[in-house]
Design a protein around this motif. Structure first.
Motif, PDB file in Angstrom:
ATOM      1  N   TYR C 220      -6.321  28.702  -7.162  1.00 54.44           N
ATOM      2  CA  TYR C 220      -6.604  28.663  -5.722  1.00 54.44           C
ATOM      3  C   TYR C 220      -5.384  29.285  -5.057  1.00 54.44           C
ATOM      4  O   TYR C 220      -4.262  28.857  -5.276  1.00 54.44           O
ATOM      5  CB  TYR C 220      -6.793  27.216  -5.274  1.00 54.44           C
ATOM      6  N   SER C 221      -5.609  30.326  -4.269  1.00 53.19           N
ATOM      7  CA  SER C 221      -4.447  31.035  -3.741  1.00 53.19           C
ATOM      8  C   SER C 221      -4.721  31.643  -2.373  1.00 53.19           C
ATOM      9  O   SER C 221      -5.855  32.012  -2.053  1.00 53.19           O
ATOM     10  CB  SER C 221      -4.048  32.157  -4.709  1.00 53.19           C
ATOM     11  N   VAL C 222      -3.676  31.735  -1.581  1.00 51.06           N
ATOM     12  CA  VAL C 222      -3.803  32.306  -0.241  1.00 51.06           C
ATOM     13  C   VAL C 222      -3.986  33.820  -0.316  1.00 51.06           C
ATOM     14  O   VAL C 222      -4.482  34.442   0.604  1.00 51.06           O
ATOM     15  CB  VAL C 222      -2.574  31.942   0.616  1.00 51.06           C
ATOM     16  N   ILE C 223      -3.581  34.392  -1.419  1.00 49.99           N
ATOM     17  CA  ILE C 223      -3.711  35.842  -1.615  1.00 49.99           C
ATOM     18  C   ILE C 223      -3.696  36.100  -3.117  1.00 49.99           C
ATOM     19  O   ILE C 223      -3.085  35.340  -3.868  1.00 49.99           O
ATOM     20  CB  ILE C 223      -2.556  36.595  -0.906  1.00 49.99           C
ATOM     21  N   CYS C 228      -0.345  40.165  -3.315  1.00 54.47           N
ATOM     22  CA  CYS C 228       0.958  39.656  -2.916  1.00 54.47           C
ATOM     23  C   CYS C 228       2.065  40.554  -3.453  1.00 54.47           C
ATOM     24  O   CYS C 228       2.991  40.931  -2.736  1.00 54.47           O
ATOM     25  CB  CYS C 228       1.123  38.231  -3.430  1.00 54.47           C
ATOM     26  N   ARG C 241       5.183  37.735 -11.436  1.00 56.01           N
ATOM     27  CA  ARG C 241       6.177  37.035 -10.609  1.00 56.01           C
ATOM     28  C   ARG C 241       5.516  36.421  -9.385  1.00 56.01           C
ATOM     29  O   ARG C 241       5.782  35.281  -9.000  1.00 56.01           O
ATOM     30  CB  ARG C 241       7.231  38.038 -10.136  1.00 56.01           C
ATOM     31  N   SER C 245       5.312  32.502  -8.081  1.00 58.10           N
ATOM     32  CA  SER C 245       5.819  32.065  -6.778  1.00 58.10           C
ATOM     33  C   SER C 245       4.739  31.374  -5.945  1.00 58.10           C
ATOM     34  O   SER C 245       5.002  30.426  -5.217  1.00 58.10           O
ATOM     35  CB  SER C 245       6.345  33.267  -5.992  1.00 58.10           C
ATOM     36  N   LEU C 246       3.525  31.878  -6.041  1.00 58.78           N
ATOM     37  CA  LEU C 246       2.468  31.409  -5.142  1.00 58.78           C
ATOM     38  C   LEU C 246       1.972  29.998  -5.457  1.00 58.78           C
ATOM     39  O   LEU C 246       1.353  29.354  -4.600  1.00 58.78           O
ATOM     40  CB  LEU C 246       1.283  32.386  -5.158  1.00 58.78           C
ATOM     41  N   LYS C 247       2.216  29.556  -6.715  1.00 56.25           N
ATOM     42  CA  LYS C 247       1.760  28.217  -7.120  1.00 56.25           C
ATOM     43  C   LYS C 247       0.246  28.089  -6.986  1.00 56.25           C
ATOM     44  O   LYS C 247      -0.263  27.491  -6.039  1.00 56.25           O
ATOM     45  CB  LYS C 247       2.456  27.127  -6.293  1.00 56.25           C
TER      46      LYS C 247
END
Ligand SMILES: [Zn+2]
Ligand SMILES: [Zn+2]
Lengths: 317, 287, 317, 287
Positions: C220-223, C228, C241, C245-247
């Motif tokens: 599940y990610s914002v982008i 990104c 990477r 970072s996005l978790k």
């Protein structure tokens, strides 16, 4: 200004009067008495002609290219009017307009069909024939009005909803049907005016109201007389007969209990004076909004509307 | 405008079947694929052509038989009759048209309403009859549909209406137009008490009928190949001056344009409807 | 079935096992002991590999072409499922599906993104990227569920809402925004599962729920990590990477308090057993619906949802 | 996906003005028509090019000055600060990006909220600042917007929000996505108590911001020429592999596609807003 066939004798008389006046000025002759006489005759003739118009002639007036349109009436009737656009889903339909307005102490949401006065305008406005997004814009604005307890005024003036491929694809039937159902439930009063042509479902789509008024030369019909004639008589030229049978004039609509009253137009029709027409409509709006302002239970608006339409229908039991 | 079509269409693209000149009329030719069919077979197949799946128009009685529990239908308001209150006259008087239609269909007007059971579930049912003046909606149709819906408000049982109508009945003038608002208003009452309404669009459903109760189902179903439209194809062709594409305004077209939930074969209608009723009905359901 | 890069050592081992078995059969040699040993090693290797996948590797699993799709899960989870179509305004979007279902004594409205398993299906389903009408269909079905007090289950699996000209014209932003607002107010419980890829606003558009579960290898990610990386590092190859970072993994999402739990997948991922995956999801649905059935005040569903999202956010005050 | 654009756009089509190499920087070149403008004239004209009507991006302070009653703004929640809770690192640490943005804008994050008066009417106002990390929405923006809306629920005064944002703030990962739901949820509460919400779309409003509170106004207004989109132009061009038409996703495009009620010149904004507030506000209005 375009003259209708039956207006010709009147026009001729007025032309003569103009000529006489010219003569009187130029020749120094005193023709005032004659002029006054002819003017009187012209007035009588006008009244005479307009008192016995056939339904099809009334329809011609209702479709007159110089008849006042919704946006112009908004400017003339309300203290302030601000148009709001869009259905929030697909398009802003120029054939249905709407916006917020003020009239003395009243706040109003106005919605109406929009025709043009020349070819260019008419093409832009699609001759006042809405697509589904027009009805959906209308519904959006009506729901907004309901949310903020703003009474609704609608102006009906359309040959009908647009019969096009894309209109069908986007659910013309659905859009109108939804409006009929949702307008029923609005917890604000709705006052409607047939300001010109009330063309079938396309008209009713913004016409489920607590009060309905016919302008004197407005018409309201389940089908255009031309369409009716071409179906029933297999001949569009029989539209005079169809128009008579269909009972489409203001008086018919009131007699059948569909409309609540008639708004007088200037002699000759609304196109002879937009201002007078607007003033007459304004009076009715003010009267009704003043009366409705006293209603504290908003469910009464729903109930009144429901009962009004519920009892429409003539059958034997 | 909306009604312009069914009238002229009747001759052209109607599904009225061509009966072959064989004693006893036991054979019939499919309107779509021209296959010659044995009438009894056709009956056993729910009046659907076994060859091309063409759905023939059927009577309200046949629909009741195919879909609802045996003998469960209780008709109401059958006594309501139309009146020629406008003294409408075209090539024929409205009053005479009514008489003929009544004689032909053995019904007083173009819709049959009542209560029935669907796999033991109580429902309120309306079925329009296209054979009665093209299923057109006048005061009687509007009144009977409205009463049916109001019964739903009262008894809380789901309302199911099978539409088949050319639109408003112009011989009742503006009053027929108002039936659109009246029936839709009744549906607003029904929606407020959360009683399900299922609309089943049958061939054809156009004009004032499609632009009112026909399109307002919580679930809209359609029989395959049914013409469902606001403006009829002929009016649109006149407007755009070109032929319409195949399948335009048919059930499958409406499905892909988001207007109906499912296109349902007649043989599956009973099962589909009963399942929807079981899930949507606020009355406790045994699933 | 398509094999992912990191699966190769496992695949090689299993290939060897197959060969040995073949040999054992053909040659009459008794290799059972060896086979058992290697099988054990393979199992260990598998567990080992899957326990230390990088976020980008998890993302690959979440996007696996054989991962179970919404409609297949509906068939496997529910006793009966009937798809319902259309937004009632423009189109039936194949990238979002929905319908009514039963599960023991429960009635359910299911809604989910729909991907395909091959090119043809994926083109038809637009790779699970909805247009505005998809979100509007979803909302129509959710409102229907609310009307009839039917709990809602949503399956999230999309790279994102479709970034196309027509999607913009028809109000992609509006459609998603409206869903976010309207889902908040639903008076029925909503239980959501990220069954594959939870791509940004396009995922959230059907994900404002009372309970959110991540499938073990769902993300599940914002982008997207690729997107990104190309923005922040000006290099799409840095997505490893970015993904870190996005978790974006199930554990991250739970740790951040966004999801309520993780649904275990078969070793190797859901694509190794659709039935096991469906059973695991089914259990959670039953548990939650049983619990929610005890709630008598439907406003509590609204309040629970509101409070859940209201407290999301980390800042200093 | 949604945020892909503003980042790369910043250089390309940004309205950051090109200052001419003249002592004191008193002259400026219009980004659109390249006319050389006297800075003071531009200020007096609400930062709108007198030649081509190009609307320059402005600061929240300028917007307050142009639109609301003098000195009526009372800021709230100014003390809320972002945290680098993911320890997000790309070419630069998020924590460093924050510091730079704070130094540049003299603000803690990308939105200013508070109460103000608009022609003597009390309103709740939020103004986003594109200069702060592209107006991106992280936890602080989401929280401040939500509190502003909740204040509207409480004090019943209309909420007006000026949006200018590239979307969600990816350095806060999934938490930034959730701000879309959080702010929209707050708007549901506001709608339930019938308090008006007016969204004013300013250049640019894209991604997660457009797909949440920005598009949800009872009335949506837009400044002329503002880019308003879900997916940014660059993403779409990559998808369809061709150039987008002129004016695509600009305010006027949104107007014709039914998404905004009016495109309003900056000089008319005060009058337009105050009129809308007066008519929609449930608080008794003196018209
Ligand atoms: Zn056949
Ligand atoms: Zn300029």
């Amino acid at each position: 200004m375009k003259k209708l066939d039956f207006e010709k004798p009147i026009v001729e008389l007025y032309d003569k009067i103009s000529q006489l006046k010219e003569l009187s000025k130029e020749g120094g002759m005193s023709l005032e008495d004659d002029i006054a006489k002819i003017e009187k005759r012209a007035e009588l003739l006008k009244k005479d002609i307009y008192s016995q118009l056939s339904p099809l002639q009334v329809m011609q007036i209702s479709r007159h290219p110089n008849r006042p349109d919704t946006l112009s009436l908004c400017q003339l009737i309300f203290d302030h009017f601000m148009e709001l656009h869009g259905d929030r889903a697909f398009k802003d339909d120029p054939a249905i307009v709407g916006g917020i307005a003020t009239l003395k102490k009243h706040r109003v949401m106005v919605i109406g069909h929009q025709k043009g006065h020349d070819t260019k305008e008419n093409i832009y406005r699609n001759f006042g024939m809405p697509n589904p997004e027009g009805y959906r814009k209308a519904l959006r604005l009506m729901k907004m009005a309901e949310k903020f307890s703003i009474p609704i005024v609608t102006f009906i003036d359309t040959p009908g909803a647009f019969p096009g491929i894309e209109a069908e694809e986007r659910g013309q039937a659905e859009a109108i049907a939804r409006n009929l159902r949702e307008m029923t439930g609005l917890t604000v009063p709705v006052v409607s005016f047939v300001i010109g042509e009330g063309g079938s479902g396309g008209a009713l789509g913004i016409g489920v109201s607590n009060k309905l008024y016919m302008l004197e030369y407005g018409v309201y019909s389940v089908i255009s007389p031309e369409g009716c004639a071409s179906i029933l008589f297999r001949d569009a030229k029989e539209s005079e007969r169809a128009a008579k049978s269909l009972k489409i004039t203001a008086k018919d609509i009131v007699d059948l209990g569909i409309a609540d009253g008639i708004v007088k137009e200037p002699v000759g029709g609304a196109h002879y004076s937009w201002q007078d027409t607007a003033d007459a409509i304004k009076k009715v709006i003010q009267k009704d909004l003043n009366a409705y302002k006293k209603t504290t239970d908003s469910e009464l608006f729903v109930e009144e509307r429901y009962q009004k339409f519920r009892q429409m229908g003539i059958f034997s039991e | 405008m909306s009604i312009l079509d069914w009238f002229s269409q009747k001759d052209k693209s109607s599904v009225v079947t061509e009966k072959l000149n064989i004693p006893g009329n036991l054979w019939i030719k499919c309107t779509k694929c021209a296959e010659v069919l044995f009438l009894k077979d056709l009956d056993l197949n729910h009046k659907v052509c076994p060859n091309c799946q063409f759905h023939f128009r059927i009577t309200p009685e046949e629909r009741l038989k195919y879909i609802f529990d045996f003998d469960s239908f209780q008709e109401m308001d059958a006594h309501l009759k139309p009146i020629d209150f406008l003294k409408f006259e075209d090539t024929e008087k409205y009053v005479d048209r009514i008489k003929k239609a009544q004689a032909k269909t053995q019904k007083n007007d173009a819709v049959v309403t009542g209560t029935a059971r669907l796999k033991k579930q109580d429902v309120n049912v309306g079925i329009m009859d296209f054979a009665f003046l093209g299923g057109s909606m006048g005061s009687v149709v509007g009144e009977k549909i409205s009463r049916l819906i109001e019964l739903g408000v009262e008894n809380k049982n789901p309302v199911i209406i099978f539409t088949s109508s050319g639109g408003a009945r112009m011989q009742e003038g503006i009053m027929s137009l108002m039936q659109m608002a009246k029936t839709s208003a009744a549906l607003h009452k029904l929606a407020k008490v959360n009683v399900p309404y299922i609309s089943v669009l049958c061939d054809p459903t156009t004009g004032g009928t499609s632009a009112s109760f026909a399109m307002l189902g919580d679930v809209n179903l359609a029989e395959p190949g049914a013409l469902v439209s606001f403006a009829g194809p002929r009016v649109i062709e006149q407007t755009i001056r070109q032929k319409l594409p195949d399948g335009f305004q048919r059930s499958e077209f409406l499905l892909s344009h988001g207007m109906v939930d499912r296109v349902v074969q007649r043989k599956d209608m009973r099962e589909t409807l009963s399942r929807i009723v079981a899930i949507l009905s606020p009355v406790a359901c045994e699933l």
